[in-house]
Design an enzyme around this catalytic site. Structure first.
Site, short mmCIF file in Angstrom:
data_model
loop_
_atom_site.label_atom_id
_atom_site.label_comp_id
_atom_site.label_asym_id
_atom_site.label_seq_id
_atom_site.Cartn_x
_atom_site.Cartn_y
_atom_site.Cartn_z
N HIS A 1 0.83 -1.20 0.00
CA HIS A 1 0.00 0.00 0.00
C HIS A 1 0.86 1.25 0.00
CE1 HIS A 1 -2.29 3.25 1.99
NE2 HIS A 1 -3.26 2.82 1.19
N CYS B 1 -4.44 -0.41 -16.16
CA CYS B 1 -4.35 0.63 -15.15
C CYS B 1 -3.72 0.12 -13.87
CB CYS B 1 -5.72 1.23 -14.88
SG CYS B 1 -6.92 0.01 -14.36
#
Lengths: 881, 881
Positions: free
Chosen positions: A455, A831
């Site tokens: 993350h 993406c």
């Protein structure tokens, strides 16, 4: 039929194109021979011999030994010298040389062929006994260390003792007889350590040296280097056996290295240095200070002019900046190596642009000359190269650039201090979506856990924040507000700390930074890049600032706006939590109604920045529990604010808890179970588009449904979206064009892409999640395993950084093919993180993708990578035609 | 060209094979016509008309109405009556009829065609005004309820009031004029409720009725039924319009239902009941007690004999036990329906065996006649069907069978009480591997969370323990040691509770159970089954008890022995934890050395039970944190025992914690990072095989590497295994044959199966994990979503129970094909939950799998399913040839 394992480079048996077989050094030596440059004769033992050495259990085959034995007389003939002949001895260097440059990683042995008789003969022959015994003692030391693994220290100690005894400081002040004495001591030491005499037979010396070079392919530093550079273990190294020439034969001899242009700036002109009366190792050793190459013009104009001509020939031949090694022996120039020189990004761009001006390259060739990944250097500030730096820990180079700030250990503190005007460095064991505000407020981010695609890493790259992730060297103590490092450093809250995100270094204190200048050449170069590419480049962005940054870097649209990022904002998380905690549809709708104006505002800002370029908005993706508070205190605060009991919040959190949230209640599953969320988001997207339309900005929103695994799932979502859009059109008495498509990020979606394409108008491949599911690897959990895997050769690169083409790539290609089979004009794009990775971009080009989308700071890199991919594809087509 | 939406069944336009188009009822009516049986003329509106009704937004197309209109005169002609003609009125029934039987789920309208004039005419015509007005009032009530959705209650109230007023108890005691009065009141009520008169036009009545039947396809109970039975929403229902015949025309009329054999026992002979002077609904309503069908022989021998002949004809025609409805009108027999009768498993087996004896069926046909899933009934005890049961909550039918025990809320208490001789029911929010001891000690298991393939469900099925999982109706309070249900019940620790695992019911108190008898026919039947199948059936088992159970059920080997289950035992978990907490390789080896004798003993016992049959042993699979203690108290106990600090244990647990353990550090990743574990396990496997070999039991161990994603990963593990095996052979001075293969349970493994097969000698497809990764769905987290998904038609079945052939199946097939391409004789098998699922087994047969492996209790089911798959495949081949 038997394979050829040894190539004679002086017999036109080889050339520069044989790099895979002969390694870069061997292939280029052959090429230099072929174009008539002065190169000491040599032969190369192939990389395949090395591979066989390992396949055979680290044994060199007798047939390979035989081939080497047959090559030696050829070498003797062409040079007119003989192995072990005291009257005219042949000495050789034995050097590694792999397909990719691995400077200093493997072993080299010089002066091989030396023995007692040869040393004596050489002393007579050259009339330079000092030279002869110096070469011999160097050889013994090198052989003992590199080939026999006895370690340098024993021999260095002897050298030191003799120097002390003789009262001299520098090696060069030792006399011939001193050196002779050292040779004797070295040989005695060798016998003591090895329990056998130093080998006198040059043939034995050579075979042992070849084996040693093979062995050095597997040494720890080579393995680590390969892992970092993504060089496969399976390639192996070649071994180059070359006649020695001597730069240490007195003042008409010397040795040097030079670049044909300045590797830091790219400026044209020789750049390098040389040393008289020295061998190559002396230049590197740093005991004597080399002279700039320009001095050679005065010192020996004839050799200088010859060298300048050679350099010109090489540049014209290779059409690239060259990095060369040379030796001068009694005023005769010998070229020992040439290769395309490494250079800074600035230099790469300048050289490419200059070479087009010089008509050495076409524009497309120039585009191929700058490493896409390298461009990154031009896009971030960096730590001042001249500053002193004390590296206290290392981690993964998660997001490039330099950052300096005061250490803080929570996102809240980061935001708070930032508001007070402090520069802060956010230090966390790991980050979660809630930390986004703090990450944004920080100069840079350090985490103790998580890989290149954790993350922290993903968000940091997205934001252009430098980040060092997963540093095993640090131990964070939230209670004490400090971290300690294995090197013994302690950094407390409020103390300065710096990071180099490109190197993964954590550095003590406040290191000054510099912004790399972009030259005018950069613009020229990028214009060629944009001419060459066929894919468009979009950015992953959801804030106006990121969108602006992306456009500045040349993005041609937004490929992924992650709407959930918009909910973590302090002003909205409250409403989001209210929505999640609501027991009824009514309650959820009430909370969503409060979120609607925020979302709409966000989209309007985004549309305005993108000013007509396409914008893909993904519906809410993460599991709802990500939005709930985690600590007792936060829960109590929320309970108080909402007028519910803490128990209720805990109960809901417990109910939402998931064992594997990555595979849980998220993506389109949210839209299906809570259609009202998708309705609110669609309303915001469409209303925003209509309203900016009234400002004269036309936008065709692309609404993207995440985590679809079947047509039916997609259709349920599309029905919600279309229904809501129609309602809005009715209310506003206006319509506009919009597209509804889906993320393709599950293996099942790839396998059933033909069905999904019946109703989906575009596919955005989410290769992050697709990699996680295809490999069964959570990127948050497998950082350590991946490192071990790469060390053991399971994966060459990090599959989360560079697409696993063999595995995940099959699914991506299937998805594209099946999608197009149903809907020939379907919009296809990527993406995921891979959308900014050059090697992956090359693959996506081959799949026929229409665009890639990456974080704003990687847009220029993606533009270049896409151009290179298009050029390669064109070449491939021509070749095939 | 236009589609045909209406088929005249009495014109040879249709037959039994047209079930998909005409529904089961329509197709069988046509078939009965065709073979000359007495059937009231009828036509069928197709299922495609229904599908179109929904596609057109719940509108019936004018072309379909026109077709119905053209069918009516044909019906009138053949029966010689006319719609709305008071002198000779045609009355019809309108019934649903879908491809699969959905008894009572959709709507039926009888006596359609009635109106004021017809009632009057019919009264005259039949001389039976009571009959005429009774039919009329029934029709109004049904039409109002079913077609117009006005609800029964209004009309029932009127009926009750009139009966009270007239002082009668039973409907049949109402006179003709009473009924006439009721008709008038009904019509007035209808007008009041609908604001329009009761429709007098039979044509209008009919079209409304057809629409009502279409509508009823989408009613909630039909949707729930379909979801449970796995019937696709897309099929739609047909509508059968049939001339009415009347069983309520006096004492020479009647109606009944009958089976051609006893559906409970399978015994040959008519089985059923009938009522004189009644319509079908009266038989079901239970107001009058029907007579056994045998009484008809005395009551009306002529009709009885005719019926017996019809039944014989039908059985010979369909070659299956028939479930029939008939009506007798003035001593004339009319057949209203026939279909293959539902039956118990016992009956199914007996009928199949008897029909072979009667030469009605071949052995292979007989094998096709018993539902594989149904066999389950024969393998578990069940709740006494005669006992009173109060269902207090429902959940998922996770593991079949009945269980009764005292509620306990922790695995430890379950074990403790069990040791004291108590029967316990383990009640947990969810279970984890640590609970295995308690699950084993319990009679049955109840969980509040988790789906059909949650840990509790999988383990319970494996152990043959009944289980109800994921019951949303219950709320467990560990602190209070009790659970409450939404129905208001409270069950405290120590209180009796019962479950029906096949129905997913939780029942109050101690319900008696019965063991279903296996008849001798079962053995005969299973011998045919084994003759027919081509795949072998193995079991997933790791304890001698399970292995023994599996062999008793006919398993031909062990397809999956999960070694980790052997570590959870109280006597071993300690050593396991010591191993995990060890800081050094040395420490781990010390702990592993203690585990080795246990593992070896386990394997020896397993080998002995299997006595030469193949045994596949999977190396350690789950992430290590599963073995660590979770509660503070347990941690303290462990710390104390091991002489380390609690902090150290917490630190290690924290370090091992994973966000998505399913995608984390597990499977072969453990063997690669901790080779010593794989070494210990291999040693145990090989030493055990050598030692039982000395007892005369020959075993070829199949060592299985879990979670492989690439050849290199597998090779690293194989090297460890082979190296250890060689060491053991050396030590023991013996060798033996063993195989090394891999689980195929990641999408990447399927995609690269060709490479993996270069070194892997067998593939065990782990379709559980493969489903989780391919669909991106954790089976522990998505129970609720899956339910919603099935309700919305995203998935027809539960993809964790029945393989998702469209998606996951593509990967399985690819894996098989690629595996065989490299290694033509590779052993291919399945060891996931799907290995025991009939539909999935059929698919695996088509992939060319060599075996399936399932939990011991499902072995007979798998044997039968495999036989049926083989027979189908053979038929398919014949057809193709």
């Amino acid at each position: 039929m038997s394979k050829k394992y040894v190539y004679l480079l002086f017999k036109n048996e080889a050339n520069a194109s044989m790099r895979e077989l002969l390694g870069g050094k061997g292939a280029n030596l052959a090429e230099m021979f072929n174009i008539g440059l002065p190169v000491p004769p040599a032969f190369t033992v192939t990389t395949e011999a090395c591979t066989r050495y390992y396949d055979d259990g680290k044994k060199i085959g007798q047939d390979i030994i035989d081939e080497i034995d047959r090559a030696i007389p050829e070498l003797e003939t062409v040079i007119g010298k003989k192995f072990g002949d005291p009257k005219n001895p042949l000495l050789v260097s034995v050097r590694s040389g792999s397909r990719a440059s691995m400077p200093g990683m493997m072993d080299t042995i010089l002066n091989l062929g030396m023995n007692d008789e040869v040393a004596e003969g050489l002393a007579k022959l050259t009339g330079n006994p000092r030279f002869a015994y110096d070469s011999y003692r160097r050889f013994i030391q090198m052989f003992a260390d590199v080939v026999m693994d006895l370690g340098k220290s024993y021999f260095e100690k002897i050298l030191k003792e003799v120097k002390a005894q003789k009262g001299v400081e520098l090696d060069k002040d030792l006399t011939a007889s001193d050196l002779q004495e050292i040779v004797a001591l070295y040989k005695a030491e060798y016998r003591k350590l090895k329990n056998e005499a130093f080998p006198q037979d040059p043939h034995t010396q050579l075979i042992e040296a070849v084996k040693a070079v093979f062995r050095s392919w597997d040494n720890p530093r080579a393995n680590i280097y390969r892992m970092r550079e993504g060089i496969p273990y399976s390639w192996g190294t070649a071994v180059n056996v070359q006649c020695m020439v001597f730069g240490n034969k007195g003042d008409t001899s010397g040795t040097g290295v030079a670049f044909s242009r300045n590797p830091a700036t790219g400026e044209k002109g020789l750049y390098g240095e040389y040393l008289f009366n020295a061998q190559g190792e002396d230049v590197v050793a740093g005991i004597r200070t080399p002279k700039p190459i320009s001095d050679l013009q005065k010192d020996n104009p004839e050799v200088y002019n010859q060298f300048v001509k050679v350099v010109e020939t090489l540049e014209n031949h290779y059409k690239d900046m060259q990095d060369m090694e040379f030796t001068i022996e009694h005023s005769k120039l010998w070229m020992l190596q040439t290769r395309n020189g490494k250079r800074t990004a600035t230099a790469a761009v300048k050289i490419a642009v200059d070479m087009v001006k010089e008509k050495l390259l076409t524009e497309e060739e120039a585009v191929m000359r700058v490493g896409a990944e390298q461009l990154d250097q031009l896009l971030h500030p960096m730590l001042d190269p001249k500053a002193n730096k004390k590296v206290i820990a290392t981690g993964l180079p998660a997001s490039p650039g330099a950052a300096v700030g005061k250490a803080v250990f929570s996102a809240d503190v980061a935001e708070e201090w930032n508001k007070k005007g402090e520069k802060v460095m956010l230090v966390r064991i790991e980050t979660s979506p809630e930390d986004i505000g703090g990450m944004d407020a920080a100069q840079g981010i350090i985490t103790a856990r998580g890989g290149m695609t954790s993350h922290a890493a993903v968000v940091a790259r997205g934001m252009g924040r430098p980040c060092v992730s997963g540093s095993n060297d640090i131990k964070i103590d939230y209670a004490k507000k400090q971290f300690t490092t294995t090197s013994g450093a302690i950094v407390r809250e409020g103390e300065w700390v710096s990071i180099d995100g490109a190197k993964g270094q954590i550095i003590e204190g406040n290191v000054p930074t510099v912004q790399v200048e972009m030259t005018g050449d950069f613009g020229t170069f990028m214009s060629w890049v944009d001419k060459a590419r066929t894919m468009t480049i979009r950015a992953n962005a959801e804030t106006p600032r990121d969108a602006k940054q992306a456009r500045d870097f040349g993005a041609e649209g937004i490929g992924l706006a992650r709407t959930e990022h918009m909910f973590f904002d302090a002003s909205r998380i409250q409403d989001m939590r209210e929505m999640i905690l609501a027991d009824t549809l009514e309650g959820r709708r009430r909370a969503l109604a409060k979120l609607l104006p925020h979302q709409k505002k966000d989209f309007k800002e985004l549309y305005r920045v993108m000013d007509g370029l396409p914008v893909t908005v993904r519906l809410l993706d993460p599991p709802l529990h990500e939005f709930l508070p985690h600590t007792e205190a936060e829960m109590q605060e929320l309970a108080h604010k909402m007028g519910v009991t803490v128990e209720k919040i805990k109960e809901r959190a417990e109910k939402l808890h998931e064992f594997n949230p990555m595979l849980g209640h998220r993506g389109c599953r949210l839209a299906i179970t809570y259609p009202e969320i998708a309705e609110m988001q669609t309303r915001a997207i469409i209303e925003a588009a209509i309203e900016v339309g009234e400002e004269g900005i036309s936008v065709v929103p692309e609404i993207e449904v995440p985590l679809v695994g079947s047509k039916k799932e997609f259709d349920i979502c599309k029905t919600i979206i279309d229904g809501t859009a129609q309602t809005v059109f009715g209310e506003k008495n206006k319509t506009l064009k919009y597209l509804v498509g889906t993320m393709i990020e599950l293996p099942r979606a790839c396998l059933l892409a033909d069905e999904i394409a019946e109703t989906a108008e575009f596919f955005g491949f989410g290769t992050n999640d697709l990699t996680q599911t295809t490999l069964g690897m959570s990127r948050d959990d497998t950082g350590a395993i991946l490192e071990e895997y790469r060390a053991k050769g399971v994966y060459v690169g990090d599959p989360f950084a560079t697409l696993d083409q063999e595995g995940v790539g099959q699914l991506v290609r299937t998805g594209c093919e099946k999608g197009r089979a149903t809907r020939p004009n379907i919009k296809l794009g990527v993406c995921g993180e891979h959308g900014g990775d050059p090697e992956s971009i090359n693959f996506f080009q081959s799949c026929g993708m229409g665009y890639v989308s990456c974080s704003p700071f990687r847009v220029p890199i993606a533009r270049l990578a896409a151009a290179q991919a298009a050029i390669k594809a064109k070449k491939g087509e021509k070749k095939a035609a």
